[in-house]
Enzyme design. Structure first.
Site, mmCIF file in Angstrom:
data_model
loop_
_atom_site.group_PDB
_atom_site.id
_atom_site.type_symbol
_atom_site.label_atom_id
_atom_site.label_comp_id
_atom_site.label_asym_id
_atom_site.label_seq_id
_atom_site.Cartn_x
_atom_site.Cartn_y
_atom_site.Cartn_z
ATOM 1 N N ASN A 162 0.870 -1.201 0.131
ATOM 2 C CA ASN A 162 0.042 0.048 0.087
ATOM 3 C C ASN A 162 1.007 1.165 -0.049
ATOM 4 O OD1 ASN A 162 -2.427 1.626 0.288
ATOM 5 N ND2 ASN A 162 -1.988 1.829 2.345
ATOM 6 N N HIS B 280 0.650 5.095 1.268
ATOM 7 C CA HIS B 280 -0.197 5.973 2.259
ATOM 8 C C HIS B 280 0.671 7.418 2.391
ATOM 9 C CE1 HIS B 280 -2.756 6.666 5.649
ATOM 10 N NE2 HIS B 280 -1.863 7.206 6.073
ATOM 11 N N ASP C 123 -1.097 -5.313 6.447
ATOM 12 C CA ASP C 123 -1.529 -6.688 7.349
ATOM 13 C C ASP C 123 -2.866 -6.233 7.934
ATOM 14 O OD1 ASP C 123 -0.991 -4.566 9.319
ATOM 15 O OD2 ASP C 123 0.485 -5.298 10.259
HETATM 16 C C1 GAR Z 1 -2.995 8.869 -2.715
HETATM 17 O O1 GAR Z 1 -2.471 9.875 -2.038
HETATM 18 C C2 GAR Z 1 -2.796 7.710 -1.645
HETATM 19 O O2 GAR Z 1 -1.577 7.717 -0.826
HETATM 20 C C3 GAR Z 1 -3.922 8.045 -0.780
HETATM 21 O O3 GAR Z 1 -5.002 8.338 -1.811
HETATM 22 C C4 GAR Z 1 -4.390 9.094 -2.989
HETATM 23 C C5 GAR Z 1 -4.927 8.290 -4.299
HETATM 24 O O4 GAR Z 1 -4.535 9.034 -5.240
HETATM 25 N N1 GAR Z 1 -4.362 6.679 -0.182
HETATM 26 C C6 GAR Z 1 -4.614 6.633 1.058
HETATM 27 O O5 GAR Z 1 -4.904 7.421 1.784
HETATM 28 C C7 GAR Z 1 -5.016 5.362 1.548
HETATM 29 N N2 GAR Z 1 -5.259 5.387 3.060
HETATM 30 P P1 GAR Z 1 -4.278 8.346 -6.776
HETATM 31 O O6 GAR Z 1 -5.702 7.894 -6.990
HETATM 32 O O7 GAR Z 1 -4.149 9.511 -7.489
HETATM 33 O O8 GAR Z 1 -3.174 7.408 -6.818
#
Ligand code: GAR
Length: 176
Positions: free
Chosen positions: A96, A98, A130
């Protein structure tokens, strides 16, 4: 060549960065989204990559049923918690990205959390998934400053530049 599935709920800029990365060590062969109108699906369509929408109950089981022949699952803005039976079937094979320096600011909208907290620094983390929320082993992190006049959006944009850099790098490491 390892076969990679990307799961996402949003615009798919991380997916696009993975697509454009050189020497990833694997090939993205499938995109799955839990949101029928998600930009990530449009990007997959444009790139000629198989894509599918999976919504509703028993999500993780129904996603798992589509992952035949997949070696690695990469979450890229996937806003669901990954549960059994997917988690166990792909133990240590789900990554993932984050948008914070975990363990700080887990969960949703980490960029908002950082600004509201008055943090002077944030960043992003690639980690193994996890059973917890954003608790798995860290593979790679990158730091960015939080500037005094940052809005959540301007901070998120700065973090995303780093996300697009470290996610391919982390996958390279995991697959090599
Ligand atoms: C990203 O910034 C990612 O890190 C976050 O969502 C965005 C998706 O952007 N993920 C989370 O917050 C997961 N908890 P994208 O669709 O342009 O890749």
């Amino acid at each position: 060549m390892k076969r990679i599935a990307v799961l996402g709920s949003g615009t798919g800029s991380n997916f696009q960065a993975l697509l454009e990365a050189e020497n990833l060590g694997g090939e993205i062969v499938l995109v799955i989204s839990d949101q029928s109108g998600a930009g990530i699906l449009e990007k997959a369509e444009r790139a000629g990559i198989a894509h599918d929408v999976v919504t509703g109950g028993g999500l993780c089981e129904r996603i798992l049923n589509r992952l035949d022949g997949i070696d690695l699952v990469c979450l890229a803005g996937f806003m669901r918690i990954v549960k059994e039976p997917l988690l166990g079937a792909f133990a240590d094979r789900i990554l993932n990205i984050h948008p914070s320096l975990l363990p700080k600011y887990p969960g949703k909208e980490a960029w908002v959390q950082a600004v509201e907290d008055g943090a002077s620094e944030s960043g992003c983390t690639v980690h193994y998934v996890d059973a917890g929320v954003d608790t798995g082993e860290v593979i790679l992190q990158a730091r960015v400053p939080v500037l005094p006049d940052d809005t959540p959006e301007s901070l998120h944009a700065r973090i995303q530049v780093e996300e697009h850099r470290i996610y391919p790098e982390a996958i390279r490491r995991v697959l090599s």
